[in-house]
Design a protein around this motif. Structure first.
Motif, PDB file in Angstrom:
ATOM      1  N   LEU A  61       0.737  -1.199  -0.526  1.00  0.00           N
ATOM      2  CA  LEU A  61       0.010  -0.030  -0.225  1.00  0.00           C
ATOM      3  C   LEU A  61       1.227   1.246  -0.314  1.00  0.00           C
ATOM      4  O   LEU A  61       1.347   1.403   0.756  1.00  0.00           O
ATOM      5  N   ALA A  62       1.007   1.985  -1.241  1.00  0.00           N
ATOM      6  CA  ALA A  62       2.086   3.050  -1.693  1.00  0.00           C
ATOM      7  C   ALA A  62       1.167   4.226  -0.841  1.00  0.00           C
ATOM      8  O   ALA A  62       0.419   4.313  -0.871  1.00  0.00           O
ATOM      9  N   PRO A  63       2.134   5.104   0.054  1.00  0.00           N
ATOM     10  CA  PRO A  63       1.259   6.828  -0.387  1.00  0.00           C
ATOM     11  C   PRO A  63       0.693   7.000  -1.414  1.00  0.00           C
ATOM     12  O   PRO A  63       1.156   7.093  -1.663  1.00  0.00           O
ATOM     13  N   GLY A  64      -0.445   7.629  -0.550  1.00  0.00           N
ATOM     14  CA  GLY A  64      -1.685   7.962  -2.240  1.00  0.00           C
ATOM     15  C   GLY A  64      -2.327   7.466  -2.329  1.00  0.00           C
ATOM     16  O   GLY A  64      -3.035   7.001  -3.350  1.00  0.00           O
ATOM     17  N   TRP A  79      -7.261   3.174   2.486  1.00  0.00           N
ATOM     18  CA  TRP A  79      -6.181   4.627   2.096  1.00  0.00           C
ATOM     19  C   TRP A  79      -4.438   4.552   2.406  1.00  0.00           C
ATOM     20  O   TRP A  79      -4.985   4.567   3.815  1.00  0.00           O
ATOM     21  N   ARG A  80      -3.922   4.901   1.732  1.00  0.00           N
ATOM     22  CA  ARG A  80      -2.874   5.748   3.114  1.00  0.00           C
ATOM     23  C   ARG A  80      -1.887   7.155   1.915  1.00  0.00           C
ATOM     24  O   ARG A  80      -2.617   7.128   1.630  1.00  0.00           O
ATOM     25  N   GLY A 151       4.326  -6.022   9.416  1.00  0.00           N
ATOM     26  CA  GLY A 151       4.230  -6.077   8.454  1.00  0.00           C
ATOM     27  C   GLY A 151       2.271  -6.324   7.381  1.00  0.00           C
ATOM     28  O   GLY A 151       2.239  -6.429   6.344  1.00  0.00           O
ATOM     29  N   PHE A 152       2.030  -5.917   8.237  1.00  0.00           N
ATOM     30  CA  PHE A 152       0.641  -6.108   7.546  1.00  0.00           C
ATOM     31  C   PHE A 152      -0.389  -4.559   8.359  1.00  0.00           C
ATOM     32  O   PHE A 152      -0.550  -4.172   9.435  1.00  0.00           O
ATOM     33  N   VAL A 153      -1.437  -4.334   7.477  1.00  0.00           N
ATOM     34  CA  VAL A 153      -2.366  -3.313   7.970  1.00  0.00           C
ATOM     35  C   VAL A 153      -3.745  -4.261   8.963  1.00  0.00           C
ATOM     36  O   VAL A 153      -4.250  -4.912   8.140  1.00  0.00           O
TER      37      VAL A 153
END
Length: 370
Positions: A61-64, A79-80, A151-153
């Motif tokens: 999950l990348a920024p944006g 979302w990040r 390492g997980f959301v």
């Protein structure tokens, strides 16, 4: 051809030479699924349990980035923001109902609706309306407490939207050191609730009868306390060189998050994330790590080979379990004997995660067909 083997209690269980019947079915892949619905198979499953649930791998999950999710029989948006914080929210904009995950974008620390460009902050408050000098202070998007661990959301679900998380998932040493490999990620869609998957833990006999383990594990401890569970067991792993002694030690933090440590052949751990997709399907995520056998190229290559073989066997075991999970039913009063694992203590622990007295808990549950 078959022989018999003894359990620790002295009972005899038939042993197959070669594959067990379920191993054969799993290898064939296309075993016929039951035509029964989940409400027919699991009548107790009338509400989703409250828990920390897996949403994504942090590195993915990348920024944006904005991503649609379908969990807990509802549409969500993951979302990040541009400062790096991950958020999980209900997907639908309170303005005129657009799905924020489909065409929505991140602007700084706000999620922008694709329909009229209303902006929402990480707490679900309306932060900006491009064609008005005012914001709508009453409008809110429901948000889910979100953390990143190992390492997980992970996101917290409870049918009472005001209920703060009741426990935390710890940061584990295996995920914060270079002594271990990166993840070997795996996942399955399974046709049963989390409780049926987790009941395999105290059911240690099935490791022999389903998976062909060399012996029935010697269970040292099974304990369910508060929101956590743990199992400590000695086991003989079946290998081409014969049985190899080892251990399987597992910990659970509620219904959604668990960890299993395997020792004896090569130190291996897997993080287990179990997230309801809807009433019929559950996502089972298992991400494996292997302790490196050394820092040099030869040791790392051996780590990869041994780890690949062990993880392939564990993946095979999950496929074998799925033959059962996809077709089993729940007996509220199972016909148990004293040498079975402690199924009923597990079920009493599992029951504490269902808030059955709250209408919101089962408001989306489909009624059984008559």
């Amino acid at each position: 051809m078959s022989t018999d083997f003894s359990t620790s209690a002295g009972a005899k269980i038939r042993e197959f030479e070669g594959e067990t019947p379920l191993q054969v079915m799993a290898r064939q892949v296309d075993h016929p699924p039951t035509a029964m619905t989940a409400i027919e198979r699991f009548p107790y499953y009338d509400t989703f349990p409250f828990a920390w649930y897996w949403a994504a791998y942090s590195d993915d999950l990348a920024p944006g980035e904005v991503r649609p999710l379908r969990y807990l029989a509802r549409d969500l948006v993951l979302w990040r923001d541009e400062e790096g914080t991950a958020h999980v929210m209900d997907a639908y904009c309170p303005h005129l109902g657009a799905n924020l995950a489909l065409g929505g974008r991140v602007d700084g620390c706000h999620l922008v609706c694709p329909y009229h460009w209303w902006e929402w902050d990480g707490d679900g408050r309306n932060a900006h309306i491009p064609y008005s000098e005012r914001t709508n202070k009453k409008a809110r998007v429901h948000t889910y407490p979100t953390v990143e661990r190992n390492g997980f959301v992970l996101f917290w679900y409870h049918p009472d939207p005001d209920q703060a998380p009741l426990w935390e998932v710890p940061q584990l040493d295996e995920y914060a050191t270079d002594d271990w490999t990166g993840y070997f990620p795996t996942e399955w869609r399974v046709r049963c609730p989390w409780q049926e998957l987790a009941e395999n833990g105290p059911d240690f006999i099935h490791l022999k009868t389903v998976h062909g383990a060399a012996t029935v594990p010697e269970v040292e401890e099974i304990a369910y306390e508060g929101w956590t569970g743990r199992i400590r067991a000695k086991v003989d792993f079946a290998t081409p060189r014969g049985p190899q002694p080892g251990r399987i030690d597992t910990d659970s933090w509620g219904p959604g998050v668990g960890l299993a440590r395997f020792t004896g052949i090569i130190d291996t751990v897997f993080f287990a994330g179990t997230t309801p997709i809807d009433w019929e399907w559950t996502l089972s995520v298992k991400a494996y790590k292997v302790r490196k056998l050394g820092p040099d190229a030869e040791a790392l290559a051996k780590t990869q080979r041994v780890g690949d073989a062990l993880i392939a066997d564990l993946r095979k075991q999950m496929a074998e379990d799925n033959v059962i999970f996809d077709n089993k039913v729940h007996h509220p009063t199972p016909a148990l004997i004293d040498t079975d694992g402690p199924i009923l203590p597990f079920r009493r622990w599992a029951e504490r995660f269902y808030d059955r007295g709250r209408p919101a808990a089962s408001g989306l549950r489909p009624s059984p067909e008559r």
